[in-house]
Design an enzyme around this catalytic site. Structure first.
Site, PDB file in Angstrom:
ATOM      1  N   GLY A  44       5.388   3.201   0.336  1.00  0.00           N
ATOM      2  CA  GLY A  44       6.017   4.030  -0.694  1.00  0.00           C
ATOM      3  C   GLY A  44       5.132   4.105  -1.920  1.00  0.00           C
ATOM      4  CB  SER A  83      -0.917   0.008   1.228  1.00  0.00           C
ATOM      5  OG  SER A  83      -0.139   0.089   2.412  1.00  0.00           O
ATOM      6  CE  LYS A  84      -2.381   6.315  -2.788  1.00  0.00           C
ATOM      7  NZ  LYS A  84      -3.293   7.488  -2.811  1.00  0.00           N
ATOM      8  NE  ARG A  85       0.439  -0.219   6.106  1.00  0.00           N
ATOM      9  CZ  ARG A  85       1.214  -1.083   6.731  1.00  0.00           C
ATOM     10  NH1 ARG A  85       2.339  -0.652   7.266  1.00  0.00           N
ATOM     11  NH2 ARG A  85       0.886  -2.355   6.821  1.00  0.00           N
TER      12      ARG A  85
END
Length: 479
Positions: free
Chosen positions: A248, A244-246
């Site tokens: 990167g 996921s975005k966390r």
């Protein structure tokens, strides 16, 4: 493997995710390896969340990766009549029925089932409605959904990657295939699309395993032969949670903007969950097509490691010709305000690219590693200057270097001549060569590391080198 047809079916509710690209790649490689067809289908029935921007991003990302489709893109919103046709056929043969239950009623019954420790599946309240009950609901303005009548027993299917998988139908419950607004649900639309498009192999993420029995119910109810299924391992972050975005950047086109080569990203994604027989890590697209085999796909999740991707990107950059690397890096230079396109010298740029090629991990690093080749003036970092110029007499030796290098004719301003003069001066004054090399490097580049000093000085040229030495000496005197 005759007439292989596979598909990728992204939803335009977000940018092209590397996980979707991973699935698309495996489908594409399977199709190319078997001389089959790769079909693109846009699943845009989530009208509120779908957007043209996301759709264009998906097409751009697939094109950049080189995953060209043979057919499509097809759009589900243009196929609504087809879904309605087959839904009505299921109603006609008694394999589906109208359900008038409201969301509030369903939620209340779900809570009651959970409180009684029963599975919260649909209780078939609307399966045997009388004509009077239906008329009453119609008068109330209720718009029904259509539910599939799930058969009793078990559902077993063979997964190419995972082997035999079994589900107990009792645990599933009658599910909605058409919503009250006439939009098909995912599982129903997928089956109709895959069947009518002649899909032979459904290759998708393992998160879709639970959807497979529902889809098989529909295939069986319509007396259609289902495709073969292969469920790929998911991509996880370094902490082994879903990527996921966390973790990167997850958007494919962001990797393009960051300066990654499409062939490097394809190379890396191919190795996540697939183990070729050859014991190596760098592959061309042609090699991947030749070697790809679904049977060598593992069940274990792929761990997306940006450091490994960077290393693979570095190897692909080193394989490029200098001319191609110059072509690919130039757009990144043109984005910065200090780059003067009007004074661009192609031959000079080819020399710059040649000396930096071994150091670049991404195309965009041309700005970070090569700025001093294009800047008119360097704003020296004073802390760095102090660090490498600890001797109080260093400016005296730099003056001597400047004077000696100034005497070299322009045509003989070569790395070899520059090095010979510096080493002779260091020997004459009994100074370690490194005590001169480090300050001169900072003087010419404003950096403490980089390519060979004499080679970069040759590329910079006599005029720039002498001017920067003069400016650096003045900076030292002020300090």
């Amino acid at each position: 493997m005759d007439n292989v047809r596979v598909r990728i079916a992204p939803s335009p509710t977000g940018y092209l995710h590397v996980g979707t690209a991973h699935t698309a790649l495996f489908n594409w490689l399977f199709a190319k390896h078997n001389n089959g067809k790769f079909i693109l289908r846009i699943e845009d029935t989530d009208i509120q969340r779908s957007s043209k921007e996301y759709e264009e991003n998906i097409l751009e990302g697939l094109t950049w990766l080189g995953l060209y489709w043979d057919e499509g893109p097809y759009y589900q919103t243009q196929r609504l009549d087809l879904y309605r046709k087959y839904a009505e056929e299921l109603l006609k043969i008694g394999a589906a029925y109208y359900c008038y239950c409201t969301p509030e009623e369903l939620e209340q019954r779900r809570k009651e089932a959970l409180a009684q420790k029963r599975p919260p599946k649909y209780d078939r309240k609307c399966l045997y409605l009388s004509d009077e009950e239906i008329a009453k609901y119609e008068r109330e303005g209720r718009k029904p959904v259509i539910r599939l009548l799930v058969p009793e027993g078990k559902t077993v299917f063979n997964d190419i990657i995972r082997g035999e998988i079994e589900f107990d139908n009792e645990d599933i419950g009658d599910f909605v295939i058409m919503k009250s607004d006439g939009i098909p649900t995912y599982n129903f639309a997928v089956v109709v699309d895959d069947y009518t498009m002649g899909i032979t192999h459904v290759i998708r993420g393992e998160d879709h395993i639970s959807n497979t029995p529902k889809q098989l119910f529909i295939y069986n109810a319509l007396n259609w032969t289902p495709p073969e299924f292969a469920h790929l391992p998911l991509l996880l972050g370094p902490d082994r949670s879903k990527l996921s975005k966390r973790h990167g950047v997850t958007s494919v086109t962001e990797y393009k903007k960051m300066g990654y080569l499409p062939e490097a990203l394809v190379n890396y994604l191919a190795l996540l969950g697939w183990t070729p027989e050859e014991n190596k890590e760098i592959y061309t697209i042609e090699e991947l097509i030749e070697l790809f085999d679904l049977r060598r796909v593992t069940k274990n999740p792929g761990i997306f490691d940006i450091t490994k991707l960077e290393w693979i990107n570095t190897q692909h950059i080193r394989r490029l010709s200098v001319e191609k690397l110059a072509e690919l890096t130039l757009p990144f230079l043109e984005e910065v305000e200090w780059f003067n396109r009007n004074n661009f010298d192609k031959n000079y740029y080819l020399k710059v690219v040649s000396i930096l090629q071994e150091r670049l991990k991404t195309l965009s690093q041309i700005r970070e590693y090569g700025d001093y080749f294009f800047l008119d003036k360097l704003n020296y970092d004073l802390e760095t200057v102090k660090k490498v110029c600890k001797s109080p007499d260093i400016h005296i030796y730099l003056e001597k270097i400047k004077e000696e290098w100034s005497k070299i004719p322009n045509s003989e301003f070569s790395a070899q001549n520059l090095e010979n003069i510096l080493r002779n001066l260091a020997e004459t004054h009994q100074i370690p060569t490194k005590n001169l090399v480090h300050p001169i490097r900072v003087a010419l580049t404003n950096k403490t590391v980089g390519p060979g000093l004499y080679e970069l000085a040759e590329i910079l040229g006599k005029e720039r080198v002498i001017k920067r030495l003069e400016e650096f000496i003045e900076c030292l005197k002020e300090l």
